[in-house]
Design an enzyme around this catalytic site. Structure first.
Site, PDB file in Angstrom:
ATOM      1  N   ASP A  81       0.854  -1.184   0.000  1.00 12.25           N
ATOM      2  CA  ASP A  81       0.000   0.000   0.000  1.00 12.25           C
ATOM      3  C   ASP A  81       0.890   1.234   0.000  1.00 12.25           C
ATOM      4  O   ASP A  81       2.002   1.215   0.556  1.00 12.25           O
ATOM      5  CB  ASP A  81      -0.903   0.011   1.246  1.00 12.25           C
TER       6      ASP A  81
ATOM      7  N   ASP B  95       0.506   3.967   1.576  1.00  8.97           N
ATOM      8  CA  ASP B  95       0.522   4.755   2.813  1.00  8.97           C
ATOM      9  C   ASP B  95       1.243   4.053   3.963  1.00  8.97           C
ATOM     10  O   ASP B  95       1.108   4.455   5.115  1.00  8.97           O
ATOM     11  CB  ASP B  95      -0.919   5.105   3.229  1.00  8.97           C
TER      12      ASP B  95
ATOM     13  N   TRP C 164     -13.826  -1.612  -1.587  1.00  2.00           N
ATOM     14  CA  TRP C 164     -13.036  -1.903  -0.401  1.00  2.00           C
ATOM     15  C   TRP C 164     -13.436  -3.230   0.271  1.00  2.00           C
ATOM     16  O   TRP C 164     -14.612  -3.534   0.394  1.00  2.00           O
ATOM     17  CB  TRP C 164     -13.181  -0.753   0.610  1.00  2.00           C
TER      18      TRP C 164
ATOM     19  N   GLU D  41     -10.235  -8.460  -0.355  1.00  2.00           N
ATOM     20  CA  GLU D  41      -9.279  -9.024  -1.332  1.00  2.00           C
ATOM     21  C   GLU D  41      -8.039  -9.587  -0.635  1.00  2.00           C
ATOM     22  O   GLU D  41      -7.488 -10.603  -1.056  1.00  2.00           O
ATOM     23  CB  GLU D  41      -8.913  -7.975  -2.395  1.00  2.00           C
ATOM     24  N   ASP D  42      -7.632  -8.952   0.461  1.00  2.00           N
ATOM     25  CA  ASP D  42      -6.460  -9.452   1.186  1.00  2.00           C
ATOM     26  C   ASP D  42      -6.781 -10.766   1.905  1.00  2.00           C
ATOM     27  O   ASP D  42      -5.930 -11.658   2.011  1.00  2.00           O
ATOM     28  CB  ASP D  42      -5.915  -8.398   2.160  1.00  2.00           C
TER      29      ASP D  42
ATOM     30  N   MET E 252       1.369   4.206   9.325  1.00  2.00           N
ATOM     31  CA  MET E 252       0.481   4.496   8.195  1.00  2.00           C
ATOM     32  C   MET E 252       0.164   5.985   8.144  1.00  2.00           C
ATOM     33  O   MET E 252      -0.055   6.602   9.187  1.00  2.00           O
ATOM     34  CB  MET E 252      -0.827   3.706   8.356  1.00  2.00           C
TER      35      MET E 252
ATOM     36  N   HIS F  21      -5.536   9.089   6.852  1.00  2.00           N
ATOM     37  CA  HIS F  21      -6.297   9.707   5.754  1.00  2.00           C
ATOM     38  C   HIS F  21      -7.759   9.336   5.854  1.00  2.00           C
ATOM     39  O   HIS F  21      -8.135   8.392   6.569  1.00  2.00           O
ATOM     40  CB  HIS F  21      -5.736   9.226   4.406  1.00  2.00           C
TER      41      HIS F  21
ATOM     42  N   ARG G 122     -11.427   8.087   4.109  1.00  2.00           N
ATOM     43  CA  ARG G 122     -11.780   7.045   3.127  1.00  2.00           C
ATOM     44  C   ARG G 122     -11.789   7.651   1.722  1.00  2.00           C
ATOM     45  O   ARG G 122     -12.220   8.780   1.528  1.00  2.00           O
ATOM     46  CB  ARG G 122     -13.154   6.475   3.474  1.00  2.00           C
TER      47      ARG G 122
HETATM   48  N1  UDH Z   1      -5.503   3.227  -2.965  1.00  2.00           N
HETATM   49  C1  UDH Z   1      -5.277   4.392  -3.697  1.00  2.00           C
HETATM   50  N2  UDH Z   1      -6.311   5.205  -4.000  1.00  2.00           N
HETATM   51  C2  UDH Z   1      -7.585   4.934  -3.626  1.00  2.00           C
HETATM   52  C3  UDH Z   1      -7.824   3.761  -2.862  1.00  2.00           C
HETATM   53  C4  UDH Z   1      -6.769   2.944  -2.531  1.00  2.00           C
HETATM   54  O1  UDH Z   1      -4.131   4.671  -4.066  1.00  2.00           O
HETATM   55  O2  UDH Z   1      -8.468   5.704  -3.943  1.00  2.00           O
HETATM   56  C5  UDH Z   1      -4.401   2.291  -2.735  1.00  2.00           C
HETATM   57  C6  UDH Z   1      -3.362   2.818  -1.780  1.00  2.00           C
HETATM   58  O3  UDH Z   1      -2.123   2.253  -2.086  1.00  2.00           O
HETATM   59  C7  UDH Z   1      -3.901   2.304  -0.461  1.00  2.00           C
HETATM   60  C8  UDH Z   1      -4.319   0.908  -0.876  1.00  2.00           C
HETATM   61  O4  UDH Z   1      -4.869   1.088  -2.163  1.00  2.00           O
HETATM   62  O5  UDH Z   1      -2.920   2.323   0.528  1.00  2.00           O
HETATM   63  C9  UDH Z   1      -5.324   0.263   0.045  1.00  2.00           C
HETATM   64  O6  UDH Z   1      -6.446   1.101   0.172  1.00  2.00           O
HETATM   65  P1  UDH Z   1      -7.533   0.822   1.286  1.00  2.00           P
HETATM   66  O7  UDH Z   1      -8.541   1.918   1.205  1.00  2.00           O
HETATM   67  O8  UDH Z   1      -8.000  -0.575   1.195  1.00  2.00           O
HETATM   68  O9  UDH Z   1      -6.757   0.825   2.625  1.00  2.00           O
HETATM   69  P2  UDH Z   1      -6.307   2.005   3.502  1.00  2.00           P
HETATM   70  O10 UDH Z   1      -5.591   1.381   4.624  1.00  2.00           O
HETATM   71  O11 UDH Z   1      -7.673   2.680   4.009  1.00  2.00           O
HETATM   72  O12 UDH Z   1      -5.568   3.042   2.731  1.00  2.00           O
HETATM   73  C10 UDH Z   1      -8.613   1.928   4.735  1.00  2.00           C
HETATM   74  C11 UDH Z   1      -9.909   2.698   4.846  1.00  2.00           C
HETATM   75  C12 UDH Z   1      -9.681   4.044   5.392  1.00  2.00           C
HETATM   76  C13 UDH Z   1     -10.779   4.466   6.311  1.00  2.00           C
HETATM   77  C14 UDH Z   1     -10.242   5.547   7.203  1.00  2.00           C
HETATM   78  C15 UDH Z   1     -11.258   6.080   8.156  1.00  2.00           C
HETATM   79  N3  UDH Z   1     -10.602   6.914   9.122  1.00  2.00           N
HETATM   80  C1  NGS Z   2     -11.377  -6.720   7.245  1.00  2.00           C
HETATM   81  C2  NGS Z   2     -11.415  -6.655   5.734  1.00  2.00           C
HETATM   82  C3  NGS Z   2     -10.014  -6.607   5.174  1.00  2.00           C
HETATM   83  C4  NGS Z   2      -9.292  -5.413   5.774  1.00  2.00           C
HETATM   84  C5  NGS Z   2      -9.309  -5.523   7.276  1.00  2.00           C
HETATM   85  C6  NGS Z   2      -8.657  -4.336   7.954  1.00  2.00           C
HETATM   86  O1  NGS Z   2     -12.674  -6.701   7.759  1.00  2.00           O
HETATM   87  O2  NGS Z   2     -10.074  -6.486   3.782  1.00  2.00           O
HETATM   88  O3  NGS Z   2     -10.646  -5.597   7.739  1.00  2.00           O
HETATM   89  O4  NGS Z   2      -9.301  -3.182   7.541  1.00  2.00           O
HETATM   90  N1  NGS Z   2     -12.140  -7.842   5.252  1.00  2.00           N
HETATM   91  C7  NGS Z   2     -13.369  -7.774   4.734  1.00  2.00           C
HETATM   92  O5  NGS Z   2     -13.978  -6.749   4.589  1.00  2.00           O
HETATM   93  C8  NGS Z   2     -14.011  -9.079   4.344  1.00  2.00           C
HETATM   94  S1  NGS Z   2      -8.791  -1.767   8.000  1.00  2.00           S
HETATM   95  O6  NGS Z   2      -8.884  -1.716   9.454  1.00  2.00           O
HETATM   96  O7  NGS Z   2      -7.408  -1.621   7.524  1.00  2.00           O
HETATM   97  O8  NGS Z   2      -9.663  -0.748   7.378  1.00  2.00           O
HETATM   98  O9  NGS Z   2      -7.953  -5.365   5.327  1.00  2.00           O
END
Ligand code: UDH
Ligand code: NGS
Length: 356
Positions: free
Chosen positions: A206, A208, A268, A271-272, A298, A301, A303
């Site tokens: 990722d 971030d 979202w 997939e992981d 991290m 940011h 959503r």
């Molecule tokens: N990503 C982008 N652009 C987007 C979405 C995702 O570049 O618009 C990439 C980026 O590398 C990111 C990764 O995909 O780090 C994973 O994105 P994610 O949205 O699954 O995970 P992230 O940890 O955010 O960045 C989780 C949700 C944030 C909610 C925050 C509420 N405070």
């Molecule tokens: C789970 C998600 C994963 C995600 C993890 C952490 O619930 O994809 O949370 O999310 N699985 C499903 O939705 C089935 S986080 O706290 O980083 O936003 O990676």
């Protein structure tokens, strides 16, 4: 051996090498048609510096072993002189725990200065004084996260250089405003990176996430590895035992064994978890660094737009065993829009053919 026989041998070897180069140049490697219809054999990479290491095994064969030997050279070509030694298994200049700060706005100038010398165009690096044991493509899924990318480049290039990796950074940019698809972008990164070089290891990260300890080496192991085992947002531990998000590494063989990642997780979530199940179903294990070495910070940011939680994704997880052999690297379809070589990374912009 008399002189005439020796000369004959040299001439024959030269002819064989020039024949292979000619065949490759006449092969169809054009980019005119920008649609990639799956994972074919990548072209042989540019010949590189090599060290002779008899302990390295030949590639067991994943579609391109006919073309490329284990040193990343077209088969039949001989290593150029002079030889450099192999880099040591434990890079000598690692610093251990690192101080990582995101509370300022970096310019590209700051990032360039911090990255230091030795980088080649497109964010490629090879240690100057030894031959790395790891050819690593770092694949970053990306859209609208320019500031995060600056933080990542600022911290990661110096770390990866200290880790003495032969690496390249590939930022896989999803074209358009359609629903985001992280796992499919990672599959595209795998294919596109292999078109450039015989990488044997892939780190999927990722944008971030920055490691807080440079002993967390961005390389592959004999099992798929979850590098981001202790993220700050989860209190420096796993949120759940089977969590496989953030930063992971898989060798080319491990990745091919699981048929890459799913292409059908739009939006979202999940997939992981599917990636983790693939690893389990193919009878591998997930390895992790300990919680001290696996610490990550991290960039906080909100959503993202067009990456809302998709309630259908969780439901797909029960089907992974049935779907994984048909949905993955063998079914990947996308349209390549541009490949741009920046000083610190290669940007691959791609249309993922998302749902309308
Ligand atoms: N990503 C982008 N652009 C987007 C979405 C995702 O570049 O618009 C990439 C980026 O590398 C990111 C990764 O995909 O780090 C994973 O994105 P994610 O949205 O699954 O995970 P992230 O940890 O955010 O960045 C989780 C949700 C944030 C909610 C925050 C509420 N405070
Ligand atoms: C789970 C998600 C994963 C995600 C993890 C952490 O619930 O994809 O949370 O999310 N699985 C499903 O939705 C089935 S986080 O706290 O980083 O936003 O990676």
């Amino acid at each position: 051996m008399n002189k005439r026989y020796l000369r004959l041998l040299v001439v024959t070897a030269l002819l064989a090498v020039s024949y292979r180069v000619t065949v490759w140049m006449h092969d169809d490697h054009t980019d005119d048609d920008d649609t990639t219809t799956g994972f074919g054999s990548p072209p042989p990479p540019t010949p590189n510096r090599v060290a002779v290491d008899p302990s390295v095994e030949e590639d067991p064969g994943l579609g391109f072993s006919d073309e490329i030997n284990h040193l990343g050279l077209p088969r039949g070509s001989s290593p150029p002189l002079p030889h450099l030694p192999l880099c040591p298994s434990f890079p000598p200049k690692l610093e251990g725990p690192l101080r990582i700060e995101f509370d300022w706005t970096r310019t590209m100038d700051d990032v360039h200065k911090e990255s230091g010398p030795g980088l080649q165009e497109g964010g490629r690096f090879q240690p100057p004084d030894c031959i790395s044991q790891h050819k690593v493509a770092i694949i970053i899924p990306f859209r609208n996260r320019a500031q995060h990318l600056k933080h990542w480049l600022y911290y990661l290039h110096p770390i990866l250089k200290r880790q003495q990796l032969d690496y390249g950074v590939y930022v896989i940019h999803q074209h358009g405003n359609g629903t985001f698809n992280r796992a499919k972008l990672l599959n595209v990164g795998f294919v596109e990176a292999l078109k450039e070089y015989a990488y044997d290891c892939f780190v999927f990260s990722d944008v971030d996430l920055v490691p807080m300890n440079d002993r967390n080496i961005y390389r592959c192991h004999d099992q798929p590895r979850h590098l981001s085992a202790a993220m700050d947002k989860f209190g420096f531990r796993l949120p759940y035992k089977t969590y496989f998000g953030g930063v992971v590494s898989l060798s080319r063989e491990q990745y091919m064994r699981i048929n890459g990642f799913p292409n059908e997780f739009w939006g979202w979530g999940g997939e992981d978890d599917d990636m983790y199940s693939r690893v389990m179903y193919k009878k591998m294990e997930v390895s992790r660094p300990d919680n001290r070495v696996g610490m990550y910070k991290m960039v906080r940011h909100a959503r993202d737009l067009h990456n809302e939680e998709n309630p259908h994704n969780a439901g797909k997880l029960g089907l992974t065993r049935l779907t994984m052999d048909a949905d993955g690297i063998n079914s990947l379809r996308y349209t390549l829009k541009h490949v741009t070589k920046h000083a610190l990374y290669t940007m691959v912009t791609v249309d993922l053919h998302g749902p309308k």
